[in-house]
Design a protein around this motif. Sequence first.
Motif, PDB file in Angstrom:
ATOM      1  N   SER A 200       0.835  -1.195   0.000  1.00  0.00           N
ATOM      2  CA  SER A 200       0.000   0.000   0.000  1.00  0.00           C
ATOM      3  C   SER A 200       0.869   1.244   0.000  1.00  0.00           C
ATOM      4  O   SER A 200       0.561   2.242  -0.629  1.00  0.00           O
ATOM      5  CB  SER A 200      -0.923  -0.014   1.220  1.00  0.00           C
ATOM      6  N   GLU A 201       1.965   1.129   0.675  1.00  0.00           N
ATOM      7  CA  GLU A 201       2.862   2.277   0.725  1.00  0.00           C
ATOM      8  C   GLU A 201       3.376   2.590  -0.670  1.00  0.00           C
ATOM      9  O   GLU A 201       3.436   3.739  -1.108  1.00  0.00           O
ATOM     10  CB  GLU A 201       4.022   1.935   1.660  1.00  0.00           C
TER      11      GLU A 201
ATOM     12  N   GLN B 151       2.763   1.921   9.336  1.00  0.00           N
ATOM     13  CA  GLN B 151       3.807   1.453   8.422  1.00  0.00           C
ATOM     14  C   GLN B 151       5.086   2.252   8.625  1.00  0.00           C
ATOM     15  O   GLN B 151       6.183   1.714   8.587  1.00  0.00           O
ATOM     16  CB  GLN B 151       3.325   1.580   6.982  1.00  0.00           C
ATOM     17  N   GLY B 152       4.903   3.540   8.838  1.00  0.00           N
ATOM     18  CA  GLY B 152       6.068   4.387   9.069  1.00  0.00           C
ATOM     19  C   GLY B 152       6.805   3.957  10.329  1.00  0.00           C
ATOM     20  O   GLY B 152       8.029   3.829  10.339  1.00  0.00           O
TER      21      GLY B 152
ATOM     22  N   PRO C 257      27.315   2.206   4.298  1.00  0.00           N
ATOM     23  CA  PRO C 257      27.131   1.442   3.056  1.00  0.00           C
ATOM     24  C   PRO C 257      25.945   2.025   2.267  1.00  0.00           C
ATOM     25  O   PRO C 257      25.027   2.595   2.852  1.00  0.00           O
ATOM     26  CB  PRO C 257      26.789   0.037   3.543  1.00  0.00           C
ATOM     27  N   ASP C 258      26.007   1.849   0.967  1.00  0.00           N
ATOM     28  CA  ASP C 258      24.979   2.427   0.094  1.00  0.00           C
ATOM     29  C   ASP C 258      23.577   2.005   0.509  1.00  0.00           C
ATOM     30  O   ASP C 258      22.639   2.799   0.469  1.00  0.00           O
ATOM     31  CB  ASP C 258      25.225   1.992  -1.362  1.00  0.00           C
ATOM     32  N   ALA C 259      23.455   0.743   0.896  1.00  0.00           N
ATOM     33  CA  ALA C 259      22.123   0.246   1.229  1.00  0.00           C
ATOM     34  C   ALA C 259      21.540   1.020   2.413  1.00  0.00           C
ATOM     35  O   ALA C 259      20.355   1.353   2.442  1.00  0.00           O
ATOM     36  CB  ALA C 259      22.187  -1.229   1.558  1.00  0.00           C
ATOM     37  N   GLN C 260      22.386   1.330   3.377  1.00  0.00           N
ATOM     38  CA  GLN C 260      21.902   2.053   4.546  1.00  0.00           C
ATOM     39  C   GLN C 260      21.599   3.504   4.195  1.00  0.00           C
ATOM     40  O   GLN C 260      20.652   4.101   4.713  1.00  0.00           O
ATOM     41  CB  GLN C 260      22.920   1.953   5.684  1.00  0.00           C
ATOM     42  N   LEU C 261      22.420   4.067   3.311  1.00  0.00           N
ATOM     43  CA  LEU C 261      22.138   5.432   2.862  1.00  0.00           C
ATOM     44  C   LEU C 261      20.772   5.479   2.196  1.00  0.00           C
ATOM     45  O   LEU C 261      19.985   6.413   2.402  1.00  0.00           O
ATOM     46  CB  LEU C 261      23.212   5.891   1.861  1.00  0.00           C
ATOM     47  N   ALA C 262      20.499   4.459   1.405  1.00  0.00           N
ATOM     48  CA  ALA C 262      19.215   4.414   0.708  1.00  0.00           C
ATOM     49  C   ALA C 262      18.061   4.351   1.707  1.00  0.00           C
ATOM     50  O   ALA C 262      17.028   4.990   1.520  1.00  0.00           O
ATOM     51  CB  ALA C 262      19.178   3.213  -0.236  1.00  0.00           C
ATOM     52  N   LEU C 263      18.272   3.583   2.757  1.00  0.00           N
ATOM     53  CA  LEU C 263      17.232   3.486   3.784  1.00  0.00           C
ATOM     54  C   LEU C 263      16.980   4.854   4.417  1.00  0.00           C
ATOM     55  O   LEU C 263      15.834   5.266   4.600  1.00  0.00           O
ATOM     56  CB  LEU C 263      17.653   2.481   4.868  1.00  0.00           C
ATOM     57  N   LEU C 264      18.064   5.556   4.733  1.00  0.00           N
ATOM     58  CA  LEU C 264      17.909   6.865   5.363  1.00  0.00           C
ATOM     59  C   LEU C 264      17.203   7.836   4.417  1.00  0.00           C
ATOM     60  O   LEU C 264      16.325   8.595   4.821  1.00  0.00           O
ATOM     61  CB  LEU C 264      19.284   7.426   5.756  1.00  0.00           C
TER      62      LEU C 264
ATOM     63  N   MET D 186      12.439  10.900   2.929  1.00  0.00           N
ATOM     64  CA  MET D 186      11.408  11.173   1.930  1.00  0.00           C
ATOM     65  C   MET D 186      10.013  10.815   2.462  1.00  0.00           C
ATOM     66  O   MET D 186       9.017  11.394   2.062  1.00  0.00           O
ATOM     67  CB  MET D 186      11.672  10.378   0.635  1.00  0.00           C
ATOM     68  N   MET D 187       9.998   9.845   3.340  1.00  0.00           N
ATOM     69  CA  MET D 187       8.713   9.452   3.936  1.00  0.00           C
ATOM     70  C   MET D 187       8.239  10.492   4.946  1.00  0.00           C
ATOM     71  O   MET D 187       7.145  10.381   5.492  1.00  0.00           O
ATOM     72  CB  MET D 187       8.835   8.094   4.659  1.00  0.00           C
ATOM     73  N   GLY D 188       9.109  11.473   5.221  1.00  0.00           N
ATOM     74  CA  GLY D 188       8.750  12.456   6.232  1.00  0.00           C
ATOM     75  C   GLY D 188       9.302  12.091   7.588  1.00  0.00           C
ATOM     76  O   GLY D 188       8.835  12.569   8.618  1.00  0.00           O
TER      77      GLY D 188
END
Lengths: 1125, 477
Positions: A49-50, A60-61, A140-147, A152-154
């Motif tokens: 849904s997200e 979800q957040g 690591p890139d993966a963690q940067l992406a998570l952040l 972006m999710m607010g």
Amino acid sequence: MRAGMILQRWVKRSGRLGVRLLLALAMLIATGMGLSAQPGKGVGTATPSEKRSGSPTSEQGAEFFEKSIRPLLSEHCYQCHARANNMAMGGLQLDSRAAFDKGGKHGPLVQRAQSEKSLLLTAVSYQDKSLQMPPKGKLPDAQLALLRKWVMMGAPWGSNSSALPSPAAPFDIASRKQHWAWQPLKPATPPHVKNSAWVKTPVDAFVLAKLEANHLMPTPPADKRTLLRRVTYDLIGLPPTPAEMDAFLADNSPNAYEKVVERLLASPHYGERWARHWLDLVRYAETDGHEFDFDKPSPWEYRDYVIRAFNADIPYNQFVAEQVAGDLLSTPRLNPTDGGNESAIGTGFWWLGEGTHSPVDLQADEATRVDNQIDVFSKAFLGLSLGCARCHNHKFDAISTRDYYALWGFLKSSRYELTDVAAPVKREPTVRALRELQTQMEPLWIKSTAGNLSQALLGFRETLLAQRTERGTRTVNLKASSVPEAWAKYVHEVAAKDLNDPLYGWATLGEEKPDSLPGKRDALIRTLQAAADKAKQDAKSIEVFEDFRHPDYTGWFTTGEAFGAAPSRTALLVDSAKNRLTGVMGPGVADSGGVSGRFQGTLRSRTFTLAKGRIWLHMAGKDAQVNLIVDGFQRIRAPIYGGLNLHLDNPTTPTWMSIDVTKWIGQRAYLEFLDRGSGSLAVDRIVFSDGGPLPEAPNPLVIALLKDPAVNSAEALAGKLQALFQETDRLWATGKLAQDPDAEARLALLNWMLRNPALAPATASEMPLALRTLVEKRKVLEAALPEPRRVMAMVDGSPEDEPVHIRGNYKTLGENVPRRFLEAIAGAHQPVPPVGSGRLLLAQRLTDGSDPLLPRVAVNRIWQHHFGEGIVRSPDDFGVMGERPTHPELLDYLATEFVRQHWSFKAMHRMMVLSNTYRMSSLPTSKADEADPQNRLLHRMPVRRLEAECIRDAILTVSGRLDPTLYGPSVMPYLTDFMQGRGRPGASGPLDGAGRRSLYIGVRRNFLSPLFLAFDYPVPFTTIGKRTVSYVPAQALALMNNPFVVQQAETWAKRALAEPNKTSRERIDGLYLAAFGRPATEAEANAALAFLTDQEGANGKTEDLRAWTNLCHVLFNVKEFIFVN
Amino acid sequence: MHCKRFRENPLTRREMLAQCANGFGLTALTALLAEEARAEPKPAALNPMAPKPSHFPARAKSVIFLFMDGGPSQVDTFDPKPRLAKENGEAIKMQVPPTQFDNVGKVLKSPWEFKPYGQSGIPVSDLFPHVATCVDDLAILRSMTSEFSEHTNANYFIHTGFGMQGRPCMGAWTTYGLGSVCQNLPGFVVLNSGLIPPGGMDCFTSGFLPASYQGSVFRNGGSPVADLDRTEPSEKLQQDKFALMHRLDQSVLERMGGHNDRVEAAIANYELAYRMQTAVPDLMDVKGETEATRKLYGLDDPYPQTQLYGQQCLIARRLIERGVRFVEVLCPSVGADRWDQHGDLRTGHTNNARAVDKPIAGLLKDLKSRGLLDSTLILWGGEFGRTPMAQGTDGRDHNPFGYTVWLAGGGVKGGTIYGATDDYGYYAVENKASMHDLHATMLHLLGMDHKRLTYRFSGRDMRLTDVYGEVIRDILA
């Protein structure tokens, strides 16, 4: 059954939400949607849904935050930015929503309107050279992406609560306390029964009432032989001897059985038997297990303490209090035989667990260790499993996460100690005498040394000047000179090269003519002042942790006598080999060797946070150690942790030594100084620094002297120097040095004199007779000090509370929980421990009789060991998941009586084994067995298999090999070829364990005896109140082929054949009596005789040892040998 | 006569004995001995090792766990990382967590070449030329993780799902859940090829489960099982002793009222023990194997450790054939160390791989040709992997953050790669798999729901997977 159903229902009800979430996740993975930086390779953290809507729900957040972001923040940021760690670098804290929103000195981390430009993403992306986080390296890139995704999710936040809400019903302590086990003891009177003649002890009334209610009859009594064998195994763990059997059979008095019970309760073997039951509860082992299975120090002392406690029938509440806080009792219990401190040994129970020697993460290691301590504490004493509450409120019981961390604080505030328990009373007079002696010796040392110094300083000015004249001629012939060679050498070769040397000024100015001297002198003053200023400046970045100038050890913890009651102003360093005083430490010093090198003790600092890269310690000593204990980690060993330990071997000269702590910045630690009674240690300064120790500087008194306008010639300078040295010496001799406003500078000068090679002959002169006499006297006194007897124990450290670890993760900390006992027992409002760890308060709360669990759990354990099953058949779990009592009124009656009868185990044994219930036969009776197949009503006694130890002890008993010696270090276990792996001891123990009872065979975690393990010996990792009883072929193989069993069969056969003038039939009866407590039946004897005849025929002789060995071996394998009926 | 009515505990009753208790003599014992190895299993309620139904239809009947003690390097075996070659000798450009020895060196490229193999084209390094030929049967989990950087904790973790001692291991859980088809041998056997992993025998313990589920560690060389060999000089003497013991036991039973489950269970032990005395030597005797089979396992290899490990793999197959439920094969000693190359990676890994490569490939091929691979789950892996940068100059330190294990046979989708590590091969970044996931998947293939395989201990229904674990469905066939 009931609990199981509850569980099932709960899973059904609460599982639905979880299932929906899982389904969603599975869909996400299957469809390849996700949040990862690599699209299409889903990390699986968002929901469909997200993805569709782009705006996640708050749930979800929160889920995303908890699953992906909080762990990341915790791992990479909280070391410097968390309230829970007391760290707020840059004013920023990231462990609460409010603090995150507030941001740090650069403002909020996330501007919600323009998320892409958030400070957070700038910092972690390493785009801006001035702001790169985390400083240790880019994520690591993966963690940067998570952040990035999160921002972006607010930047939704998760739960701020200390623990996630339980998936079960909300945690409501009042309703959960309704469970029977939390209820106060209900004093019950033994119920009325029809067959009142059957009631021997109150126990019988309760049992019979239930039987009668179910229309059942108790089984008739067992015969005397069966009863004696049963009660003997139960109380002392050994089979009755044929003589004991004969005596019992011959005793026709009405109290014959009562006499037997008293004899057994008085036997020292009683303590051995019941100690072993106790050791099961406290995961008793003698090594650390893990990779190398290192030895624990004298763990058997704890085992012996338990044996003695049972034999002496120490009140159980006292026994428990000693284990929780025996070190803190105002009047420790002393061993009546040797005067040793028994109570302190009890605390060894905390340290019997498994240990890691080189954990990568010390905080995780601490969490594991403390968890095991809480687990064992709660199960052994309270019959509760608190372990569940590490991560969440208990799902069923009245135990919250806060309860768990409230207990944690007690352990965090306590420390490991190898404590000396040798007769304190015997030690004290000698300690006092030695202290008294020292008050006489110290002035003599000073008087003698200062006197020698003052003699040597008399001609000092002339010596300096004479040397100058000769040097001026450039024809120095040191050998022929009237100037002492040593001074000339010193001034030229040492002082002239060291700005900080008190004679540097002399070396620089001594040969100047009066006209040039003042100019040179002013330049020199500037140089020295600059050096002093620089040292002062450099010292600003150094934190002085301790200089021991306080009148007491505030902030420190001492044990033993070595460090005394307070720091000294100064400490004398004496080279005992040369009988020479070599230095004076101070002004403020912790000194363990001042009174006697044989004094032993420890000094430990308060717990502090490691903030700078090195700890520097200014120390002198020998055969003493300094440890830095980080997060309670004790097993300091090379190669990983060797650096946390300093070993001292510099008794005559203080040195700066250091510990590199850069790896543990931000973690909690304390310093530990150990003098084990063979050496000494003195420390006068401890500093924290990112570089070196406190810098050296020119002596301020020397600078002040040079500034004196009267110093306008070499003669004046030499004179002033002599006066300065003499004044310093005089202050020392008159005991005023430490109080002098310039004490530190004076001490530096004094030490310079004491170590100056040119003055050495003066300080090295003969010790005066008076002092020599005292030194000899001291030797005599020291010889009278009893040898320390060191045992694992616990002592108090800095009082500290522990915050809740959210979901059991120490990296995500919640609110602090004050130390207290369980809320369900002691209420929500408990007084905060006024001093120390508060363990004493905990022990009092636990044992003052207000806690219904302590006596219930204990009497249930006693019952279980007599009747095969407890009244509560889950002895370590009285919670909702455990079993309900079969006889609740009986349980409470026993618990009440237990408390009333001073918590006496022996009183409980009497009540139980003297009952008619206990005396019943184990023979099946069809009606009762059908109605009560699990014997929950106790209509008869059960048939029980003996424990591993009893089987081995019985073998030794009948063979005659048993060595009944009590106590002492364990016997090394016999190591078979099958026992391999790291930490294997170099040599095996003897096959027969030297004949000692099984409880004296060393319990090595990684090398447990296969013979024992086959018979369900517990792996020592947690409380085992009820051993499993299983039947595996290894048992049969062992009794058939194990060399120990075969060996003992032969020993037994020899013993049997050694009895003179017996027929084979008589000998067979003898074997049966020894092994089974009864003579052989006709059929049994005939079978054995036939076997023997066959064997002896084959071997061609009668009374053949081989034949009898074979018979004895068979008897070990007859099942009656390993069962009690 | 009492007819199975008087029981201590209904869960431990032995019906068979109850039926023949009065006539159970040496004749019965020897008759049993003559039975097939796959003797008619006894009812589950009476014998802790009797086969039990699985939760749902099983894909695998048994497991062979090839434990790679010490932690093989993922980037030198099954997870090629070109970036290591590119940046060889440079400082690693990522945040490095504390490692066991904290002696962090430069990026170290793999000394071995990777080549694609099989139809799947999955790359395997030159360390495993033989296993590489079986790659289409393997499901390679490149995103495995552990929670511990130390051998002992990590060994306990991979074996028991918990990082400290005292928990039941996989083999114990498996036999607890399923029992064993084989009634002449223990259901859970550990073949010791020489190296007991750090943590010792607790890696194979039944923990809080009954001792019945303990791993039986078979020694390599000599008599493989402790106390198995009879001590009597002649078989006749042993028989005579058994006969006497049996008569006296019967007398005891009668004295106890004719029946007692516990005593009868103890008597029954002697049957299995006795049967093991023949079954084990028969198992270990590989003389009957063909030359081709022996070669397949590397029994003719010039490297003695290959022969040794080949022998163990062959015995593992023979155990599986006999219905043993769970077999773990330990590593042989190749001199320096197990797969724990903190230094001299090249020599250490070469020797360790050489010892196991051909035998493992042989085992896979042999099982396949006998039609046993479909019902046997092979699990290959160490307790953790190794760092992509050097420890010192030529070793690799421990790495629990991302490494490789593989599965084969028993319902596993061959020729699969699951999950991925980052460019360096340091962290699992895609489809991260936890130890509990691995255990859940293993149990799933055995037909068991890891959430339903529970044992009540100290107030909790304990599981191999604690409160975690998801079946990795992408690797299921």
